[in-house]
Design a protein around this motif. Structure first.
Motif, PDB file in Angstrom:
ATOM      1  N   VAL A 166       0.853  -1.186   0.000  1.00 38.12           N
ATOM      2  CA  VAL A 166       0.000   0.000   0.000  1.00 38.12           C
ATOM      3  C   VAL A 166       0.886   1.232   0.000  1.00 38.12           C
ATOM      4  O   VAL A 166       2.047   1.176   0.391  1.00 38.12           O
ATOM      5  N   SER A 167       0.321   2.329  -0.442  1.00 39.16           N
ATOM      6  CA  SER A 167       1.098   3.563  -0.471  1.00 39.16           C
ATOM      7  C   SER A 167       1.236   4.097   0.949  1.00 39.16           C
ATOM      8  O   SER A 167       0.529   3.697   1.871  1.00 39.16           O
ATOM      9  N   ALA A 168       2.169   5.030   1.097  1.00 35.86           N
ATOM     10  CA  ALA A 168       2.438   5.586   2.423  1.00 35.86           C
ATOM     11  C   ALA A 168       1.176   6.229   2.994  1.00 35.86           C
ATOM     12  O   ALA A 168       0.874   6.081   4.179  1.00 35.86           O
ATOM     13  N   SER A 169       0.423   6.925   2.139  1.00 29.00           N
ATOM     14  CA  SER A 169      -0.728   7.630   2.692  1.00 29.00           C
ATOM     15  C   SER A 169      -1.851   6.651   3.033  1.00 29.00           C
ATOM     16  O   SER A 169      -2.559   6.830   4.023  1.00 29.00           O
ATOM     17  N   GLU A 170      -1.955   5.606   2.244  1.00 28.44           N
ATOM     18  CA  GLU A 170      -2.952   4.581   2.597  1.00 28.44           C
ATOM     19  C   GLU A 170      -2.605   3.951   3.944  1.00 28.44           C
ATOM     20  O   GLU A 170      -3.470   3.771   4.810  1.00 28.44           O
ATOM     21  N   ALA A 171      -1.314   3.623   4.071  1.00 35.34           N
ATOM     22  CA  ALA A 171      -0.881   3.009   5.322  1.00 35.34           C
ATOM     23  C   ALA A 171      -1.181   3.941   6.486  1.00 35.34           C
ATOM     24  O   ALA A 171      -1.610   3.520   7.558  1.00 35.34           O
ATOM     25  N   ARG A 172      -0.979   5.213   6.226  1.00 34.48           N
ATOM     26  CA  ARG A 172      -1.217   6.186   7.269  1.00 34.48           C
ATOM     27  C   ARG A 172      -2.697   6.176   7.675  1.00 34.48           C
ATOM     28  O   ARG A 172      -3.044   6.139   8.852  1.00 34.48           O
ATOM     29  N   ASP A 173      -3.540   6.186   6.666  1.00 31.89           N
ATOM     30  CA  ASP A 173      -4.980   6.182   6.964  1.00 31.89           C
ATOM     31  C   ASP A 173      -5.358   4.943   7.750  1.00 31.89           C
ATOM     32  O   ASP A 173      -6.130   5.016   8.713  1.00 31.89           O
ATOM     33  N   ARG A 174      -4.770   3.825   7.306  1.00 31.11           N
ATOM     34  CA  ARG A 174      -5.136   2.605   8.032  1.00 31.11           C
ATOM     35  C   ARG A 174      -4.595   2.613   9.446  1.00 31.11           C
ATOM     36  O   ARG A 174      -5.239   2.120  10.375  1.00 31.11           O
ATOM     37  N   ALA A 175      -3.422   3.195   9.627  1.00 37.44           N
ATOM     38  CA  ALA A 175      -2.857   3.265  10.968  1.00 37.44           C
ATOM     39  C   ALA A 175      -3.751   4.126  11.862  1.00 37.44           C
ATOM     40  O   ALA A 175      -4.017   3.785  13.019  1.00 37.44           O
ATOM     41  N   ILE A 176      -4.219   5.229  11.318  1.00 38.58           N
ATOM     42  CA  ILE A 176      -5.103   6.079  12.110  1.00 38.58           C
ATOM     43  C   ILE A 176      -6.384   5.316  12.448  1.00 38.58           C
ATOM     44  O   ILE A 176      -6.898   5.388  13.566  1.00 38.58           O
ATOM     45  N   ASP A 177      -6.829   4.526  11.467  1.00 36.91           N
ATOM     46  CA  ASP A 177      -7.962   3.637  11.698  1.00 36.91           C
ATOM     47  C   ASP A 177      -7.724   2.715  12.883  1.00 36.91           C
ATOM     48  O   ASP A 177      -8.582   2.542  13.761  1.00 36.91           O
ATOM     49  N   MET A 178      -6.544   2.115  12.867  1.00 36.36           N
ATOM     50  CA  MET A 178      -6.195   1.176  13.937  1.00 36.36           C
ATOM     51  C   MET A 178      -6.217   1.882  15.283  1.00 36.36           C
ATOM     52  O   MET A 178      -6.716   1.359  16.273  1.00 36.36           O
ATOM     53  N   LEU A 179      -5.643   3.092  15.296  1.00 36.48           N
ATOM     54  CA  LEU A 179      -5.613   3.836  16.558  1.00 36.48           C
ATOM     55  C   LEU A 179      -7.033   4.083  17.047  1.00 36.48           C
ATOM     56  O   LEU A 179      -7.317   4.030  18.235  1.00 36.48           O
ATOM     57  N   GLU A 180      -7.903   4.340  16.093  1.00 29.55           N
ATOM     58  CA  GLU A 180      -9.281   4.583  16.474  1.00 29.55           C
ATOM     59  C   GLU A 180      -9.907   3.301  17.033  1.00 29.55           C
ATOM     60  O   GLU A 180     -10.622   3.321  18.024  1.00 29.55           O
ATOM     61  N   GLN A 181      -9.566   2.191  16.363  1.00 24.70           N
ATOM     62  CA  GLN A 181     -10.104   0.908  16.815  1.00 24.70           C
ATOM     63  C   GLN A 181      -9.713   0.569  18.241  1.00 24.70           C
ATOM     64  O   GLN A 181     -10.464  -0.078  18.957  1.00 24.70           O
ATOM     65  N   VAL A 182      -8.496   0.953  18.617  1.00 25.47           N
ATOM     66  CA  VAL A 182      -8.096   0.666  19.994  1.00 25.47           C
ATOM     67  C   VAL A 182      -8.517   1.796  20.934  1.00 25.47           C
ATOM     68  O   VAL A 182      -7.986   1.928  22.029  1.00 25.47           O
ATOM     69  N   ARG A 183      -9.461   2.606  20.457  1.00 24.88           N
ATOM     70  CA  ARG A 183     -10.125   3.631  21.275  1.00 24.88           C
ATOM     71  C   ARG A 183      -9.156   4.704  21.770  1.00 24.88           C
ATOM     72  O   ARG A 183      -9.254   5.155  22.899  1.00 24.88           O
ATOM     73  N   ILE A 184      -8.241   5.069  20.907  1.00 26.95           N
ATOM     74  CA  ILE A 184      -7.388   6.193  21.287  1.00 26.95           C
ATOM     75  C   ILE A 184      -8.065   7.466  20.809  1.00 26.95           C
ATOM     76  O   ILE A 184      -8.386   7.601  19.625  1.00 26.95           O
ATOM     77  N   PRO A 185      -8.315   8.387  21.734  1.00 28.09           N
ATOM     78  CA  PRO A 185      -8.973   9.626  21.314  1.00 28.09           C
ATOM     79  C   PRO A 185      -8.055  10.445  20.415  1.00 28.09           C
ATOM     80  O   PRO A 185      -6.831  10.387  20.546  1.00 28.09           O
ATOM     81  N   LEU A 186      -8.619  11.197  19.533  1.00 28.42           N
ATOM     82  CA  LEU A 186      -7.892  12.034  18.582  1.00 28.42           C
ATOM     83  C   LEU A 186      -6.796  11.256  17.862  1.00 28.42           C
ATOM     84  O   LEU A 186      -5.617  11.609  17.922  1.00 28.42           O
ATOM     85  N   PRO A 187      -7.167  10.188  17.189  1.00 25.42           N
ATOM     86  CA  PRO A 187      -6.125   9.323  16.610  1.00 25.42           C
ATOM     87  C   PRO A 187      -5.222  10.037  15.618  1.00 25.42           C
ATOM     88  O   PRO A 187      -4.031   9.773  15.576  1.00 25.42           O
ATOM     89  N   ALA A 188      -5.759  10.976  14.855  1.00 22.69           N
ATOM     90  CA  ALA A 188      -4.927  11.637  13.852  1.00 22.69           C
ATOM     91  C   ALA A 188      -3.816  12.430  14.520  1.00 22.69           C
ATOM     92  O   ALA A 188      -2.708  12.553  14.011  1.00 22.69           O
ATOM     93  N   GLU A 189      -4.114  12.964  15.701  1.00 25.73           N
ATOM     94  CA  GLU A 189      -3.083  13.711  16.409  1.00 25.73           C
ATOM     95  C   GLU A 189      -2.095  12.777  17.069  1.00 25.73           C
ATOM     96  O   GLU A 189      -0.885  13.002  17.062  1.00 25.73           O
TER      97      GLU A 189
END
Ligand code: ATP
Ligand code: ATP
Ligand code: MG
Ligand code: MG
Lengths: 305, 479, 339, 336, 303
Positions: free
Chosen positions: D128-151
């Motif tokens: 996957v491209s870097a930005s896709e990976a990034r989006d998915r990583a932010i997704d993952m952070l959200e899944q583990v209930r981290i508030p403000l995952p993008a930050e």
């Protein structure tokens, strides 16, 4: 960050002052420059004139006061030998020394760090032994000897490289290598032990658990961490490097500050000695400030406090 | 073509009257010329910017200047330039290094455009020597830039013109197309390189990086002998190596006793030192401090032979049958093989029971002690005053700053010789002085040094002098 | 009631943090106004989450650190400001057992040397008397005499902790501060050490300040329990009372989160949401406001006092009365397990 | 419906540590399997080989000393891990099986942003491209209930609290959508309140993603809360295996019994200051194991055969419990 | 009063009473690398203590006829001069053997001087922290920023290169590096619980520094000292090169290399063998330093 730099700079002021004080005292207790600069059969009258001209007839504390006042303005007075401003003499040669020292340092880093990494990763293999042997040589061979040896081998026998002087990059190879060897030893050694530490860390295991490739883990994940202490060593090496250029520049007729320094010391050319010492100290302090700033880049845990 | 010259050090100034260091003078005098010069071959005094001189009386000298000579900035070289240069020369603040030679000069007057009259304070036999050290600078340029800048970028009348100078790296001079005399053939450019390390200097010559290398170590010189591209030029040096044996009251030691001093002379095998440490390239002193062709050299004198038995006997007579311990100071890195020679001498003295406590001195400290008369009771020195018997011998006059002996008889002879304008009388005075000194043995007479130059075979007629000076007049560089 | 052995009043410890070049100094308020008392022969349990200041409080009481403010009255004397010299006699009476049995023993000293050192420092007995005392101590904590010349690394964790206990006993103290003495130990060894501590207490009449985050252990060993949150005591009560009827919302969450070793127990776990505040910058008013399920605006306005809510049961919360009535029906989110 | 195939099935696993002064049998003949969606807990005290078992599965044993010397590790859809090359193994890690470690403080690389560390885990297994990976990583952070995952993506590990870091570790482990997650004491370093959050999160994720979990712990409370099945280890071997309810209800092995008794339980607590039952003695060094049963020198019920022969791990022959296994001569007939 | 002792563990084979130094020595003797290092060091120390016992000739006896001979096992070599002769015809082997005394004396003592000063400075800085630390750190910076060679040259030029002066100067030039290492180690040890434990039993500052901190940072110091030793040997050699080394005719290895370098093209042997001696001793100290560190470390499993 600016604040951090400011704070660091303020802290270096007493250091620089101390260095000036010491260099002033050292040079002034080490003898009368008139003996060294004028030939021994010069009549006393001429000597007196020379002393008066350079303010050497004043009481020592007056000289020190004058010295401090001028030093603050970056003026160390005229060289007794060259009759030119000491600062100018140093600045003229600083480029050559920088070229040599930076090349040597880069060489040492480019060789020492990978060597240390490989030695750590392939612990107790032939590669490790090779690195340790070079490290040992770096510790055991005096640089003047190494310098002369390389001149004889590479310049006289093989005719591959020039024997000395500054010019093309070919001229740089021998002195930079000679100067680098001692540094390589310490850098490789430090890198090796830091890498050994880091390779045992939990986060390396984590990286493996992710399925990352070994070389990525070693050269990126591990090295980035191990490089931080290595950087400290590199920063401190700058001090040694400055000492090393004295010998290397002499052997390889490199037109740098080190050679100026040693001649100035022998001639008791106070202003030049002081200017050199202060410049070296400034470089040392500056490099270590950069090292500190780099820390924060490399290691986010260290803020600019 | 370019000629590259490797010397020990970079010049501090290219104004020849700025220092007496030969590395400076060699480079400086290729641009700035003196009134006369001493030809290394005949050791003869030859005109340069002057054509002749004439002693009007004991204290007045009339000097005729060469016609039609111009400085490279087009200023004329004439009486005004000489007057200007002379006044700078005798100003001890501006040229302190020459204070001793300029001391007899009192004043100068312009007689006409090409004639000057120089007044002396007192009769001065080596007047030629003094005149050969007066370098002529263009007054206009000098006054414009000042002493310091002149030294950095001189303008003169010499065969070469200043081009560029990267400090401690290379000093470049170009041939002076308008030179008044004969230009060295084939040399368009001279590059002066400072190469402090002896071995590196020799190495660079071997590799062809340098065409001339001065001041080689004897070990490197030996090696260069087999080099097909270069030749070794050994030049007997004016430097006289000796070991001070202080007999001054304030320096109490066994050396106060003449017998002891003589004994030490017998105990040292100078020839062995010359043969082995210098591979034969040094000149044994003939029991005197003057050299063979010098005025006053005493051909009747012989050196002390190597005779340890005699030495022991003399020591016993002096009351030291078992020898004694004594401090022996020497510099390290000041003279060729100073450390080796000192160790060798110390070893030889041990054989006759004299144990030396060797004190090595850093060159700077060595010079300080020399001048402060602290090199007692025994020290290795190599003295190289200018080429005149008075300048040589007066170093042993009791009033001299670093004389380690006090002999009223010798003092009387020196005083006499100093003012004697009659050559033959002068010769006799110094011969007597030499005889006296041999007997008094204020020093261990060691050897006269030899300076080694290596020169590429392409360069013909290279001339070097015993005071470390070399010249390119009459040389020829092949393509 | 007789005067307690130890009486701590208004104790504070603020650590300065690296301050910027210009500007006000900032502080970590590790201990911020703690009052507590320990009677003779009594064990006070201290619980609270990591970083809330338990260890700092323990170190202050053992006078390994100097308080910023407050009093530490020990046997009627305030020892809060004594200097090193004046503290020497006090050190005999207050000792400490450390959390990590591997780090709390000097690896380069033999057990004998470790146990003898306090005796040497306090000038107790001659060589042979000291040696005998060392042997006694080894016996007291269940180690063999021949262990005396071994180095710490030759012992297991449980044995090392015994050495630590023996060292604390060497000077015959009255009060021992136990800073998580069993949390680094194996499950099966933990019980041995707890039993040992209790036995020593019975036989020597010691008092303990027992710091731990293991709620079962604290419940077992303590007479009274204090709960700390961000530098302050938020609740203090008799152990049985505390576990049966926690008052403060934090205590409630803490107790509910503690997993019982019983898969059939229906846990009514309160999951705390919200960020854990930093001790440099604690929330205004009640420190628990960021995570409290019962929080109201006024909680951030005043700092609630620590008051007796029931006799002998103190808590620091403004809404105690309201909460207590309808606990578990309002506000608190509960989770059913093993449904 | 056919019997489901186990996600992981380990049999006869032997792991040795070749140390300077001898060979340490860190894991000795360990067998177990994990069914899809199941949570298996491995308990036992410090040093009994729990981590070594997990690391053997991941083939991440300490180098160069650790080596698998026997047994097989079958993973559904991959084969025997013990046989794979290092390169093949790399594709399994983080992809089929993920692991999270005890120390959230030290298990994240301190010099990289946490988001990068997660996206790296994604990119190593997926093109996957870097930005896709990034989006998915932010997704993952959200899944583990981290508030403000993008930050939080841009945070460095030291800027996060322990609980947050452990969530990041989990997010990283989940990034490859593994079928099986090995969690080696994931909450030991955390506060109880935080521990509760993490355990709850793991249960939720497990259900959402439908993966199996091997949870290593020594906290029996955690076991009680999480496990379907439990494996009890002692000194490198499995001494008992059972479903969670029966294990707590009726532990068979004397070690398990001792372990359960030595926790101050409500019953014991009530009679406060009473002695807790303990297992006397300490765990033997793996280099100096007693002959026979490894527990024999601490066992209150030790008898003749125990000191002679190591008992097999087998279904107890004295009680009807077909799904249980125990390694004790009390529940097996000693050989003649 | 006694307490019923708890049941004991099952270790019946009691280890005999041991001292740490004995344990360390015993461990060292099982390591080939350590034994090799130890043998070399002992050999050179023996040379240093009783050189006359080993050296075939008087190291000062010169013979200008016999100068610059290659080793006796080569062509042109002279029997009895195993490693050849130097520029004054002195026996190289004998000079190496006698040179061990000065070389080891200078470098070891210089390391001792720098270690003593550096360890104290580092201990005090690390232990007390705060202002004390800041002042010492500034001093360290100051010294580090001052080019060592220049400093030594400047001072030696004044006070003369006597043996004591050299030792003191070289020693003083290296203290800041020791201080930094020690300070770093102290900082890492200072926070450990056993230091806290020592305070809790009333141990004074000095006692904590010397009995509790120092022994625990010793291995770092030892390893570093072995490194520093090499540097000192080289520094002496460099000073010889600059004409500021130990007074002739006293042999030192560095001085011998320097003498020999002038004859490199005529006789390589003169400088090679002292170089080999330096490499050997440095190797030996490095090996031993590393092994001592390991032997002192209770974390590593031994026996
Ligand atoms: N010497 C110190 N300097 C600065 N801050 C400190 C110092 N010691 C402790 N702190 C801070 O004080 C706070 C309380 O620390 P303390 O060690 O007392 O917590 P604790 O309750 O014992 O935690 P844990 O359960 O993790 O042991 C923490 O935020 C800690 O970072
Ligand atoms: N790198 C290593 N070198 C030597 N021995 C090791 C190493 N790692 C683990 N061991 C040993 O292997 C055995 C099993 O260790 P393991 O880590 O599996 O235990 P564990 O059950 O996970 O314990 P804990 O609960 O403490 O994590 C222990 O005896 C341990 O001392
Ligand atoms: Mg704590
Ligand atoms: Mg584990």
């Amino acid at each position: 960050m600016l604040q951090y730099v400011a704070r660091r700079l303020i802290l270096t002021l007493p250091v620089l002052f101390g260095i000036l004080l010491i260099s002033f005292m050292l040079t002034h207790i080490s003898g009368d420059p008139t003996d060294l600069i004028l030939s021994p059969d010069t009549p006393d009258e001429a000597r007196e004139l020379f002393r008066r001209k350079h303010g050497l007839d004043q009481p020592i504390w007056v000289q020190f006061y004058q010295f401090c006042v001028h030093a603050l303005q970056g003026d160390f007075g005229n060289s007794l030998r060259f009759n030119e401003p000491a600062t100018k003499l140093v600045l003229e040669r600083l480029g050559a020394t920088t070229e040599l020292a930076v090349t040597a340092m880069l060489l040492a880093i480019l060789v020492g760090v990978p060597a240390g990494v490989i030695a750590a990763y392939r612990r107790n293999t032939a590669a490790d032994v090779a690195v340790r042997t070079i490290t040992l040589l770096g510790q055991a061979v005096p640089s003047f000897y190494l310098g002369i040896l390389t001149i004889i081998i590479f310049a006289v026998w093989l005719r591959w490289l020039p024997s000395g002087g500054r010019g093309t990059w070919l001229h740089l190879i021998l002195p930079a290598t000679t100067l680098a060897l001692n540094l390589v030893a310490l850098i490789a050694r430090t890198t090796r032990s830091c890498m050994l530490d880091v390779l045992n860390q939990d986060y390396i295991r984590t990286a493996r658990a992710k399925g990352l490739g070994e070389s990525w883990i070693v050269w990126v994940h591990a090295l980035r961490n191990a490089f931080i202490p290595v950087l400290t060593v590199i920063g401190l090496q700058v001090g040694l490097l400055m000492g090393g250029v004295v010998v290397t520049e002499t052997v390889f007729s490199w037109p740098g500050v080190g050679r100026l320094a040693i001649q100035a010391i022998y001639a008791r050319d106070f202003p030049v000695v002081q200017a050199v010492v202060l410049f070296f100290a400034l470089i040392f302090v500056g490099v270590n400030l950069i090292v500190d700033l780099l820390y924060a880049v490399l290691d986010p845990r260290i803020g600019y406090r | 073509a370019t000629l590259t010259v490797a010397q020990n050090f970079d010049p501090q100034t290219l104004w020849p009257n700025g220092t007496t260091a030969s590395d400076n003078l060699n480079a400086g005098s290729a641009i700035v010329e003196a009134l006369f010069w001493v030809d290394p071959h005949g050791e003869e005094f030859k005109p340069l910017l002057a054509t002749s001189y004439e002693l009007e009386d004991d204290t007045a000298v009339l000097v005729k200047l060469r016609e039609g000579v111009k400085f490279t900035n087009d200023e004329p070289m004439n009486a005004d330039a000489v007057v200007h240069s002379f006044n700078v020369f005798i100003d001890k603040e501006k040229s302190p290094a020459y204070a001793r030679v300029s001391d007899p000069f009192a004043s100068i007057e312009k007689v006409d455009d090409l004639t000057v009259r120089i007044k002396l304070k007192y009769p001065f036999p080596p007047i030629e020597l003094a005149l050969s050290q007066l370098y002529i600078t263009p007054p206009g340029y000098w006054n414009e830039v000042g002493l310091e800048a002149y030294g950095q970028k001189p303008v003169g009348t010499g065969p070469f013109v200043f081009d560029t100078w990267a400090r401690d790296d290379r000093l470049v001079m170009k041939a002076n197309a308008d030179y008044w005399g004969k230009l060295p053939e084939g040399i368009d450019e001279i590059v002066w390189r400072p190469v402090p390390d002896d071995i590196a200097r020799a190495a660079g010559l071997t590799t062809g990086e340098y065409d001339v290398a001065s001041n080689l170590a004897v070990t490197s010189a030996m090696e260069l002998e087999n080099n097909p591209d270069a030749k070794l030029v050994p030049v007997p040096s004016y430097r006289i190596y000796q070991i001070i044996l202080s007999s001054l009251e304030e320096h109490k030691s066994p050396l106060m006793d003449k017998k002891v001093r003589q004994a030490l002379n017998y105990a040292v095998d100078k020839q062995a030192i010359i043969d082995n440490l210098f591979f034969g390239n040094a000149v044994a002193l003939k029991g005197q401090v003057l050299r063979e062709p010098q005025i006053g050299f005493n051909p009747d004198l012989e050196d002390y032979p190597y005779d340890p038995e005699k030495a022991k006997q003399l020591l016993a007579e002096a009351g030291y049958p078992d020898g004694f311990e004594i401090t022996y100071k020497f510099p390290s890195g000041r003279y060729a093989q100073d450390r080796e020679v000192s160790e060798a001498v110390a070893g030889m003295l041990t054989e006759v029971g004299v144990k030396t406590n060797m004190v090595v001195l850093e060159p700077g400290e060595f010079l300080r002690q020399l001048r402060a008369k602290e090199l007692q009771p025994m020290a290795f020195v190599g003295l190289a005053p200018q080429d005149d018997p008075d300048l040589q011998v007066s170093q042993y006059h009791s009033s001299w700053r670093y004389s380690y002996m006090n002999s009223p008889e010798l003092d009387a002879l020196i005083d006499a010789g100093k003012q004697e304008m009659d050559r033959d009388k002068r010769v006799q005075i110094y011969r007597d002085a030499m005889t006296l000194m041999r007997d008094e043995a204020p020093i261990i007479f060691l050897y006269g040094g030899v300076d080694f130059y290596a020169v590429t075979n392409r360069l013909e007629n290279f001339m070097a002098r015993g005071d470390g000076r070399f010249f390119f007049y009459d040389t020829r560089l092949q393509e | 009631m007789t005067a307690p052995l130890l009486d701590v009043k208004g104790l504070k410890r603020h650590f300065p943090t690296e301050s910027p070049l210009f500007g006000a100094k900032r502080f970590v308020k590790a201990v911020d106004g703690v009052d507590l008392a320990i009677g003779k022969g009594e064990t006070l349990g201290l619980v609270g989450e990591s970083g809330c200041g338990k260890s700092t409080l323990g170190r202050l009481i053992a006078r390994l650190d100097e308080p910023t403010a407050g009093e530490i009255v020990f046997e009627g004397r305030d020892i809060a400001r004594l200097d090193d010299r004046a503290l020497l006699p006090v050190r005999q009476s207050i000792q400490m057992i450390f959390q990590n049995p591997f780090a709390s023993l000097n690896p380069r000293m033999t057990v004998g040397a470790i146990l003898e050192e306090p005796l040497i420092i306090h000038g107790k007995g001659d060589r042979s008397k000291r040696r005998r005392r060392v042997m006694d101590l080894l016996g007291q904590v269940g180690l063999r005499p021949d262990h005396v010349d071994r180095y710490p690394h030759e012992f297991s964790g449980g044995q090392r902790q015994r050495i630590g206990i023996a060292r604390a006993l060497a000077l015959e103290p009255d009060l021992i501060v136990c800073d998580e003495p069993v949390s680094a130990l194996d499950v099966s060894i933990q019980a041995q050490i707890i039993n040992l501590l209790q036995r020593l207490q019975r036989e020597l009449g010691l008092s303990y300040l027992f710091i731990s985050h293991d709620l079962s252990v604290v419940e077992h060993i303590s007479d009274r329990v204090a709960v700390m949150y961000l530098g302050r005591i938020v609740e203090e009560a008799d152990a049985v009372e505390m576990y049966r009827r926690p008052l403060h919302p934090y205590t409630e969450a803490l107790l509910s989160a503690h997993p019982e070793p019983d898969p059939l127990a229906v846990s009514r776990e309160i999951i705390l949401e919200g960020g854990v505040p930093s001790p440099v910058n604690p929330p205004a008013g009640c420190h628990f406001t960021t995570r409290c399920p019962y929080v109201q605006p006024r909680c951030s306005e005043t700092t609630p006092p620590l008051v007796d809510h029931h006799p002998g049961h103190k808590a620091r919360c403004l809404r105690l009365d309201e909460i207590e009535g309808n606990r578990l029906t309002e506000g608190a989110r509960t989770v059913e397990h093993k449904s | 419906m056919a019997d489901p195939i186990p996600v992981l099935s380990v049999s006869g696993l032997k792991t040795r540590l070749f140390l300077k002064d001898g060979v340490l049998p860190a894991v000795d003949d360990v067998s177990f399997s994990v069914m899809p969606g199941e949570t298996l807990c491995i308990v036992g005290e410090s040093g009994c080989g729990k981590s070594m078992t997990a690391l053997s599965i991941m083939r991440l044993l300490p180098r160069p000393v650790g080596r698998i010397t026997g047994g097989s590790i079958m993973v559904d859809g991959v084969g025997d891990l013990a046989e794979l090359s290092e390169r093949q193994m790399r594709r399994v890690r983080g992809n089929h099986i993920s692991m999270i470690f005890q120390e959230p403080m030290t298990s994240l690389n301190p010099v990289f942003r946490v988001g990068y560390q997660i996206s790296e885990a994604i990119r190593v297994h997926h093109r996957v491209s870097a930005s896709e990976a990034r989006d998915r990583a932010i997704d993952m952070l959200e899944q583990v209930r981290i508030p403000l995952p993008a930050e939080r993506y841009r945070s460095f590990p030291h800027q996060l609290s322990g609980g947050m870091r452990q969530r990041v570790m989990i997010a990283m482990a989940l990034a490859g959508r593994p079928k099986l997650m090995l969690a080696d004491e994931p909450t030991t370093a955390l506060d109880v309140t935080i521990q509760a959050q993490i355990l709850k999160l793991m249960n939720e994720l497990k259900r959402e993603i439908g993966m199996s979990l091997v949870l290593i712990t020594h906290d029996l409370g955690v076991v009680a809360k999480m496990a379907q099945r439990v494996l009890v280890m002692y000194a490198g071997v499995v001494v008992e295996e059972a479903d969670a309810n029966s294990l707590f209800a009726r532990p068979l092995h004397p070690y398990t019994q001792g372990l359960l008794r030595s926790i101050p339980r409500p019953a014991v607590r009530r009679e406060r200051k009473g002695e807790i039952d303990t297992i006397e003695g300490t765990v033997p060094a793996l280099t100096a194991l007693p002959t026979g049963c490894r527990f024999s020198d601490r066992c209150p019920m030790v008898h003749e055969p125990c000191r002679k022969l190591e008992p097999p791990l087998a279904s107890p022959d004295d009680i009807a419990a077909p799904h249980r296994k125990v390694r004790c001569w009390l529940h097996a007939s000693p050989p003649q | 009063m006694t307490i019923a002792t708890l049941p004991l563990q099952n270790d019946d084979d009691l280890p005999p009473r041991r001292s740490l130094s004995r344990i360390v020595l015993k461990r060292l003797l099982t390591k080939p690398a350590a034994v090799f290092g130890l043998v070399i060091i002992l050999l050179f120390v023996a040379f240093a203590l009783v050189p006359d016992l080993f050296s075939p000739h008087d190291p000062y006896a010169q013979s200008l006829i016999r100068r610059l001979k290659p080793p006796s096992f080569l062509d042109r070599g002279v029997d009895g001069y195993l490693l050849g002769t130097d520029h004054l015809g002195r026996d190289t082997l004998s000079r190496i053997i006698h040179g061990a005394r000065t070389t080891l004396l200078v470098s070891l003592f210089a390391v001792v001087v720098s270690a003593v000063v550096g360890i104290w400075a580092g201990l005090v800085a690390g232990f007390f922290g705060g202002k004390t630390d800041a002042v010492i750190l500034r001093l360290i910076d100051m010294q580090l920023a001052f080019p060592v060679v220049l400093l030594v040259i400047a001072i030696v030029a004044v006070v003369g290169p006597s043996l004591t002066n050299l030792i003191v100067l070289m020693g003083l030039s290296a203290w800041p590096r020791f201080a930094r290492i020690v300070r770093g180690s102290v900082l890492s040890v200072r926070g450990l619980e056993y230091i806290e434990a020592a305070r809790s039993i009333g141990a004074g500052k000095l006692r904590i520094m010397l009995r509790h901190i120092l022994p625990n940072i010793l291995s770092a110091i030892i390893v570093y000292a072995s490194f520093e030793l090499a540097r000192m040997i080289l520094l002496e050699a460099t000073l010889s090169f600059l004409g500021l080394g130990v007074q002739p005719p006293t042999p030192t290895w560095g001085g011998m290399i320097n003498d020999g370098k002038n004859y490199l093209s005529i006789s390589w042997a003169v400088s090679l063998f002292p170089g080999v001696a330096i490499a050997l001793i440095i190797l030996a100290f490095n090996l031993l330093g590393d092994e001592i560190r390991d032997a002192l470390d209770p974390q590593l499993s031994h026996d």
